[in-house]
Write a protein that holds these residues in place. Structure first.
Motif, PDB file in Angstrom:
ATOM      1  N   ASN A  78     -28.564 -56.211 -32.997  1.00  0.00           N
ATOM      2  CA  ASN A  78     -29.343 -57.125 -32.994  1.00  0.00           C
ATOM      3  C   ASN A  78     -29.052 -58.090 -34.392  1.00  0.00           C
ATOM      4  O   ASN A  78     -29.914 -58.562 -34.876  1.00  0.00           O
ATOM      5  CB  ASN A  78     -30.836 -56.592 -33.410  1.00  0.00           C
ATOM      6  CG  ASN A  78     -31.547 -56.234 -32.065  1.00  0.00           C
ATOM      7  OD1 ASN A  78     -31.881 -56.818 -31.242  1.00  0.00           O
ATOM      8  ND2 ASN A  78     -31.318 -54.776 -31.859  1.00  0.00           N
ATOM      9  N   LEU A  79     -27.692 -57.679 -35.209  1.00  0.00           N
ATOM     10  CA  LEU A  79     -27.258 -58.509 -36.105  1.00  0.00           C
ATOM     11  C   LEU A  79     -27.516 -59.825 -36.087  1.00  0.00           C
ATOM     12  O   LEU A  79     -27.798 -60.580 -37.143  1.00  0.00           O
ATOM     13  CB  LEU A  79     -25.841 -57.898 -36.370  1.00  0.00           C
ATOM     14  CG  LEU A  79     -25.631 -57.850 -37.984  1.00  0.00           C
ATOM     15  CD1 LEU A  79     -26.355 -56.286 -38.449  1.00  0.00           C
ATOM     16  CD2 LEU A  79     -24.060 -57.457 -37.737  1.00  0.00           C
ATOM     17  N   GLN A  83     -37.127 -58.368 -36.944  1.00  0.00           N
ATOM     18  CA  GLN A  83     -36.688 -58.347 -38.205  1.00  0.00           C
ATOM     19  C   GLN A  83     -37.607 -57.540 -39.025  1.00  0.00           C
ATOM     20  O   GLN A  83     -37.191 -56.831 -39.809  1.00  0.00           O
ATOM     21  CB  GLN A  83     -36.889 -59.816 -38.806  1.00  0.00           C
ATOM     22  CG  GLN A  83     -35.811 -60.472 -37.916  1.00  0.00           C
ATOM     23  CD  GLN A  83     -35.395 -61.980 -38.677  1.00  0.00           C
ATOM     24  OE1 GLN A  83     -34.657 -61.685 -39.388  1.00  0.00           O
ATOM     25  NE2 GLN A  83     -35.959 -63.159 -38.166  1.00  0.00           N
ATOM     26  N   LYS A  95     -35.318 -49.197 -42.438  1.00  0.00           N
ATOM     27  CA  LYS A  95     -34.593 -49.025 -43.668  1.00  0.00           C
ATOM     28  C   LYS A  95     -35.295 -47.952 -44.483  1.00  0.00           C
ATOM     29  O   LYS A  95     -34.899 -47.026 -45.110  1.00  0.00           O
ATOM     30  CB  LYS A  95     -34.524 -50.230 -44.439  1.00  0.00           C
ATOM     31  CG  LYS A  95     -33.740 -49.893 -45.674  1.00  0.00           C
ATOM     32  CD  LYS A  95     -33.912 -51.215 -46.761  1.00  0.00           C
ATOM     33  CE  LYS A  95     -35.135 -50.977 -47.089  1.00  0.00           C
ATOM     34  NZ  LYS A  95     -35.625 -52.183 -48.314  1.00  0.00           N
ATOM     35  N   LEU A 106     -29.614 -51.036 -33.988  1.00  0.00           N
ATOM     36  CA  LEU A 106     -29.856 -52.061 -34.820  1.00  0.00           C
ATOM     37  C   LEU A 106     -28.853 -53.060 -34.907  1.00  0.00           C
ATOM     38  O   LEU A 106     -28.944 -54.164 -35.081  1.00  0.00           O
ATOM     39  CB  LEU A 106     -30.371 -51.316 -36.200  1.00  0.00           C
ATOM     40  CG  LEU A 106     -31.188 -50.302 -36.237  1.00  0.00           C
ATOM     41  CD1 LEU A 106     -31.532 -49.771 -37.818  1.00  0.00           C
ATOM     42  CD2 LEU A 106     -32.726 -50.721 -35.804  1.00  0.00           C
ATOM     43  N   CYS A 107     -27.700 -52.547 -35.069  1.00  0.00           N
ATOM     44  CA  CYS A 107     -26.279 -53.318 -35.226  1.00  0.00           C
ATOM     45  C   CYS A 107     -26.268 -54.391 -33.759  1.00  0.00           C
ATOM     46  O   CYS A 107     -25.688 -55.503 -34.059  1.00  0.00           O
ATOM     47  CB  CYS A 107     -25.211 -52.520 -35.120  1.00  0.00           C
ATOM     48  SG  CYS A 107     -24.966 -51.554 -36.752  1.00  0.00           S
ATOM     49  N   ILE A 130     -36.564 -53.718 -38.611  1.00  0.00           N
ATOM     50  CA  ILE A 130     -35.420 -53.443 -39.224  1.00  0.00           C
ATOM     51  C   ILE A 130     -35.809 -52.970 -40.848  1.00  0.00           C
ATOM     52  O   ILE A 130     -35.238 -52.223 -41.247  1.00  0.00           O
ATOM     53  CB  ILE A 130     -34.325 -54.538 -39.089  1.00  0.00           C
ATOM     54  CG1 ILE A 130     -33.533 -54.263 -37.729  1.00  0.00           C
ATOM     55  CG2 ILE A 130     -33.241 -54.089 -40.317  1.00  0.00           C
ATOM     56  CD1 ILE A 130     -32.698 -55.360 -37.288  1.00  0.00           C
ATOM     57  N   ARG A 158     -32.139 -59.445 -43.395  1.00  0.00           N
ATOM     58  CA  ARG A 158     -30.850 -59.474 -43.454  1.00  0.00           C
ATOM     59  C   ARG A 158     -30.332 -58.334 -44.630  1.00  0.00           C
ATOM     60  O   ARG A 158     -29.379 -57.646 -44.431  1.00  0.00           O
ATOM     61  CB  ARG A 158     -30.208 -60.619 -43.850  1.00  0.00           C
ATOM     62  CG  ARG A 158     -30.205 -61.765 -42.827  1.00  0.00           C
ATOM     63  CD  ARG A 158     -29.865 -63.159 -43.184  1.00  0.00           C
ATOM     64  NE  ARG A 158     -28.565 -63.365 -43.583  1.00  0.00           N
ATOM     65  CZ  ARG A 158     -27.728 -63.607 -42.498  1.00  0.00           C
ATOM     66  NH1 ARG A 158     -27.982 -63.919 -41.178  1.00  0.00           N
ATOM     67  NH2 ARG A 158     -26.358 -63.863 -42.648  1.00  0.00           N
ATOM     68  N   LEU A 168     -30.878 -61.985 -36.875  1.00  0.00           N
ATOM     69  CA  LEU A 168     -31.552 -61.848 -38.272  1.00  0.00           C
ATOM     70  C   LEU A 168     -31.392 -63.155 -39.080  1.00  0.00           C
ATOM     71  O   LEU A 168     -30.295 -63.764 -39.292  1.00  0.00           O
ATOM     72  CB  LEU A 168     -31.072 -60.808 -38.995  1.00  0.00           C
ATOM     73  CG  LEU A 168     -31.053 -59.372 -38.286  1.00  0.00           C
ATOM     74  CD1 LEU A 168     -30.459 -58.423 -39.312  1.00  0.00           C
ATOM     75  CD2 LEU A 168     -32.277 -58.872 -37.982  1.00  0.00           C
ATOM     76  N   MET A 224     -30.699 -54.891 -43.292  1.00  0.00           N
ATOM     77  CA  MET A 224     -29.572 -54.542 -42.490  1.00  0.00           C
ATOM     78  C   MET A 224     -28.386 -54.246 -43.311  1.00  0.00           C
ATOM     79  O   MET A 224     -27.619 -53.131 -42.752  1.00  0.00           O
ATOM     80  CB  MET A 224     -29.418 -55.613 -41.392  1.00  0.00           C
ATOM     81  CG  MET A 224     -28.671 -55.306 -40.326  1.00  0.00           C
ATOM     82  SD  MET A 224     -29.266 -54.137 -39.128  1.00  0.00           S
ATOM     83  CE  MET A 224     -28.086 -53.099 -38.801  1.00  0.00           C
TER      84      MET A 224
END
Length: 942
Positions: free
Chosen positions: A435-436, A408, A415, A432-433, A411, A445, A439, A448
């Protein structure tokens, strides 16, 4: 027998027994009794009834007994003021005792009895003690004056104790000097306007002499006093620094920090070119490093102070990175502070070492520390561009560990890396996607969702991903809801056909089903934008993001300067000025670093300093460019009052030289002294200009009869962006008046009325001087020409680029926004000719680093024609000469806000019948030079 027997007893009680013992003839018994009284007092029993008996014990030669009685007296004098007066005679007598210890004890106790009735009786004994032959008594009496001042300031001033205290600064005993300084500092803090510590080079010399022989706390008092002194020049500052430097090797960390404070403050006045400056930097590092080997609490205080020092002067500790590496047994508060300093010191030279260390920390067990370590990796990527790739791969390795909180944090920082380096590392989005689902923290969140919305065109299933977040919309935190709303609107603008349902769903959730006013407002703004003008929505929502800066958590420069003056105090640990945590105004004085002296800047004269070239802190003076829509939506677009506006404070700002340095202060006053002789502008070979194409569309060049050059009208607002209203225009300057010449064309099918115009704040305060007058309604296909007079007394805000003007035009249909670039020569004023002597003096006075050079190729004019053409635009030739067949023109111009620009123009033959010009510009606000060059090129080539 009567019942009275029940009320009598042979047992007298503890107080009675103590009373009897206190009145005993035996000294030992008396001393024991006083000890019992003090013991009872210490555990909280009330023994005030024994006051007269204890006071009687004062008449003794036994020092121990006297100390105990004085202790009792200090405790109970406040509750028994009438009884305490009984002790006054003993004080007076004790102040004349042959034993200096008793004299000092008496004066110390006097200061601790905070009873108004008694204070006036104590003035005489105190006066004698201040002039006592024994230094121990004098030093105690000095502190007593500060205590007495706290009880009754007027009495101390009337009795002349403050003058006696000032005399003690010249005392032969260093401890007396230190206590006198401490007492005066204490009094001065509670009365900031009193100017008690009127320090001069002589008194400073005495303090520095006493510094070497004081106790450690005495040294701290003297160093703190020195820190409040402002040396008259850099030579005196250097001399003080040399004498304070030995304190850096003291064993007491408080002495070390006080010495560091003095040195940090006085270094401001030293030139960086001095050898001594470099030596001082080297001397400051070892003591700071040594502080880190103390116990954790001291380490923490040292680290908080080092954090400030590193922000002010990172060069001091740039080679000491390793001492800030975290040890396994450091407490968490030390670890986090060390981590912060590591990032501040990170540079291209040590980044590999820092990253290896941070990667190690990210596998620790302490969750808070791991989170901070992962964030630190991201901050390094943003700070040191060369390391960004390595940082990103390190973060990807950490994401592969699948540890929830590590993923987390990673991510969140990725950003920021995307924001700093657009179109560079987007290949990692797929990872990254994956590990959606893991989160669960709002910040992660939201980060992402921002990534999915920002790069929706690169993610095939972006709509599905955002839809999955939308399912639990009302359970999300506000941060996530806002981000989700914006991301879905971005997705809709990029893929309108596939996501219409999704955007309607999120807009109704945000506006109709939400109680949060922020969310509702944002939803309504998006809804209106999308329904009325999708093109504008695209410009707003998908606008290019400004790059984020490398250090978002730096302390604001003026606050940092103030905190440097408080090194070694609580303010330096809290990183807040004392006014933020000290209740009431008492004792809070705003401090600031001394200004740089004349000789500390090799190229500036004393007069140059106040106006000088814009400093690094300039953005604090001029607010950054605001968001166009945000600023202009707040404007009142009713027609402005005709005639020039009243001189409100913001109007005066327009006239002030906010861009950092009109020469008015230099040439207006009578105290101008020419700077020392230096070379006249050297005829440097100017570098070739970067092929800058002109800012204005001048292809259809139109000539004017006389006056300043006028560019042909260009379309500023096309009809398709303004619901059929087309606006073209140009700017003119005629006989000292600036105008915006507008051409309004109605290409819509309806009549246009109720026109009004407003400008956003801009670099030079340009504003309409009258309402926009369109006398008749504008019918379809009709064109009207209007000349709008302008003035330069509007609000000022530095724009990017400098000559950017943001305009709002309103009519009966809507409000429309556009921005245009105005040519700088409309701001060249008619009184811009400088006399020769002033030109020469000013040229020498402006630092060489403010000189910029440009080339203007293929100019079709001779030297005479060049001079004449430029003069018509208020660029005046001060002098002309011929050097080796080349004409040299020396010119000056002045802008409406008082900035002067000086120019040297060398004219040499180029291709047949054409001239090549080399232009050197000097100005206190160098950011103006580029635009002045463009004005030269525009005027000479058209």
């Amino acid at each position: 027998m009567t019942d009275s027997k029940y009320f009598t007893t042979t047992k007298k009680g503890e107080i009675f027994e103590l009373k009897a013992e206190l009145n005993s003839d035996k000294k030992e018994k008396k001393k024991e009794a006083v000890k019992k009284v003090i013991a009872s007092m210490t555990v909280g029993k009330d023994v005030s009834a024994l006051f007269p008996d204890v006071v009687n014990c004062m008449q003794t030669d036994n020092l121990e007994l006297k100390k105990l009685v004085y202790l009792y007296l200090m405790n109970y004098a406040k509750s028994q003021p009438d009884m305490a007066i009984m002790a006054v005679n003993t004080f007076v007598k004790d102040c004349e005792d042959p034993n200096p210890l008793i004299r000092a004890l008496a004066v110390r106790t006097m200061g601790c009895i905070r009873v108004d009735k008694i204070t006036e009786y104590l003035c005489e004994p105190l006066r004698k003690c201040l002039k006592d032959e024994d230094p121990y008594v004098r030093k105690t009496a000095a502190v007593c004056v500060a205590k007495l001042h706290d009880i009754n300031a007027q009495l101390v001033e009337d009795q002349g104790f403050l003058d006696t205290l000032k005399d003690l600064i010249s005392d032969s005993n260093p401890m007396v000097v230190a206590n006198a300084v401490a007492a005066l500092s204490e009094i001065a803090e509670s009365h900031p306007s009193s100017n008690l510590l009127d320090l001069n080079p002589q008194s400073i010399n005495k303090l520095l002499t006493a510094l070497n022989e004081c106790t450690e706390w005495g040294q701290i008092f003297i160093l703190d006093c020195l820190a409040n002194y402002t040396p008259k020049d850099d030579r005196e500052a250097q001399s003080i620094c040399e004498r304070v430097t030995p304190r850096l090797s003291h064993a007491n960390s408080a002495v070390v920090l006080s010495a560091v404070k003095v040195l940090m403050k006085f270094m401001e006045m030293l030139s960086k070119d001095l050898d001594y400056y470099g030596t001082l930097l080297k001397k400051l590092a070892p003591p700071l490093v040594t502080l880190l080997s103390a116990e954790p609490e001291l380490q923490y205080v040292a680290l908080r102070n080092i954090n400030l020092i590193v922000q002010k002067r990172p060069e001091i500790l740039k080679h000491e990175m390793k001492v800030f590496f975290v040890k396994y047994n450091d407490p968490i508060y030390v670890k986090l502070e060390k981590l912060d300093i590591m990032i501040r010191l990170a540079s291209q030279a040590n980044i590999a070492q820092v990253l290896a260390e941070l990667k190690e920390y990210a596998t620790e067990v302490d969750v808070d520390f791991v989170r901070k370590a992962v964030r630190a990796i991201g901050r390094c990527a943003i700070k040191v561009e060369q390391s960004a790739e390595r940082c990103v791969s390190t973060l990807l390795d950490l994401i592969q560990t699948k540890v929830n909180y590590v993923v987390q944090e990673a991510i969140v920082v990725i950003k920021d890396i995307f924001r700093k380096y657009p179109n560079k590392y987007e290949s990692v989005i797929a990872t990254l996607c994956e590990n959606l689902d893991s989160l669960d923290e709002p910040e992660a969140r939201a980060a992402m969702i921002w990534i999915v919305g920002e790069y929706a065109e690169r993610i095939d299933n972006a709509d599905e991903l955002l839809e999955s977040f939308l399912e639990g919309f009302h359970d999300e935190s506000t941060q996530v809801q806002l981000q989700l709303l914006t991301a879905i609107v971005k997705l809709f603008l990029k893929k309108p056909t596939e996501t219409q349902e999704l955007v309607q769903q999120v807009l109704s959730l945000a506006t109709q089903d939400s109680d949060n006013p922020d969310l509702r407002d944002r939803g309504y703004i998006y809804w209106r934008l999308l329904s009325t003008d999708p093109v504008a929505a695209k410009e707003v929502v998908l606008a290019e993001k400004p790059l984020i800066s490398e250090e978002t958590d730096l302390i604001e420069p003026t606050l940092l300067d103030e905190l440097i003056c408080y090194i070694g105090t609580l303010a330096s640990v809290y990183h807040k000025p004392p006014s933020a945590f000290v209740e009431g105004g008492r004792g809070v004085v705003h401090k600031s670093l001394p200004p740089r002296t004349a000789s500390s800047e090799s190229t500036e004269s004393p007069e140059a300093v106040p106006t000088g070239a814009p400093s690094a802190e300039q953005p604090d003076v001029i607010p950054p460019q605001g968001d166009l829509l945000g600023d202009l939506l707040n404007l009142d677009l009713g027609p402005p009052v005709s005639g020039p506006p009243l001189a409100a404070p913001s109007v005066q700002m327009g006239a002030v030289d906010l861009l950092g340095g009109g020469l008015d202060s230099l040439i207006g006053g009578t105290n101008f002294t020419a700077p020392p002789a230096a070379a006249v502008p050297a005829n440097l070979g100017a570098p070739i200009g970067g092929g800058l194409s002109d800012l204005f569309d001048l292809t259809s060049g139109v000539g004017t009869l006389s006056g300043s050059y006028v560019a042909p009208k260009a379309v500023w607002l096309p009809a398709m962006k303004a619901k059929g209203l087309e606006i073209s225009g140009t700017f003119t300057r005629q006989v000292g008046s600036i105008s915006m010449d507008l051409q309004l064309t109605n290409k819509a099918l309806q009549v246009m009325t109720d026109f009004a115009i407003q400008f956003n704040r801009n670099s030079f305060g340009l504003a309409p001087a009258a309402p926009l007058q369109v006398h008749a309604p504008l019918s379809p296909n009709q064109t009207v020409e209007i000349s709008l007079p302008l003035n330069t007394v509007g609000s000022v805000m530095k724009m990017e680029p400098l000559n950017n003007l943001q305009v709002a035009v309103k009519n009966n249909i809507d409000v429309f926004y556009f921005s245009t670039l105005y040519p700088l020569h409309i701001l060249f004023v008619e009184d811009g000719k400088m006399d020769r002597q002033m030109f020469l003096a000013t040229w020498k006075d402006i630092p060489n680093e403010n000189e910029t050079q440009y080339q203007i190729r293929d100019c079709p004019l001779s030297a005479e024609a060049v001079s004449s053409r430029l003069q018509s635009s208020n660029i005046f030739t001060v002098a002309k000469r011929n050097v080796e067949g080349q004409d040299m023109l020396y010119q000056s111009l002045k802008l409406t806000n008082g900035i002067w620009v000086l120019a040297e123009l060398r004219i040499q033959p180029g291709s047949p019948n054409l001239m090549d010009l080399e232009l050197s510009l000097k100005c206190r606000a160098p950011e103006v030079s580029q635009h002045v060059y463009q004005a030269y090129e525009t005027i000479l080539k058209n």
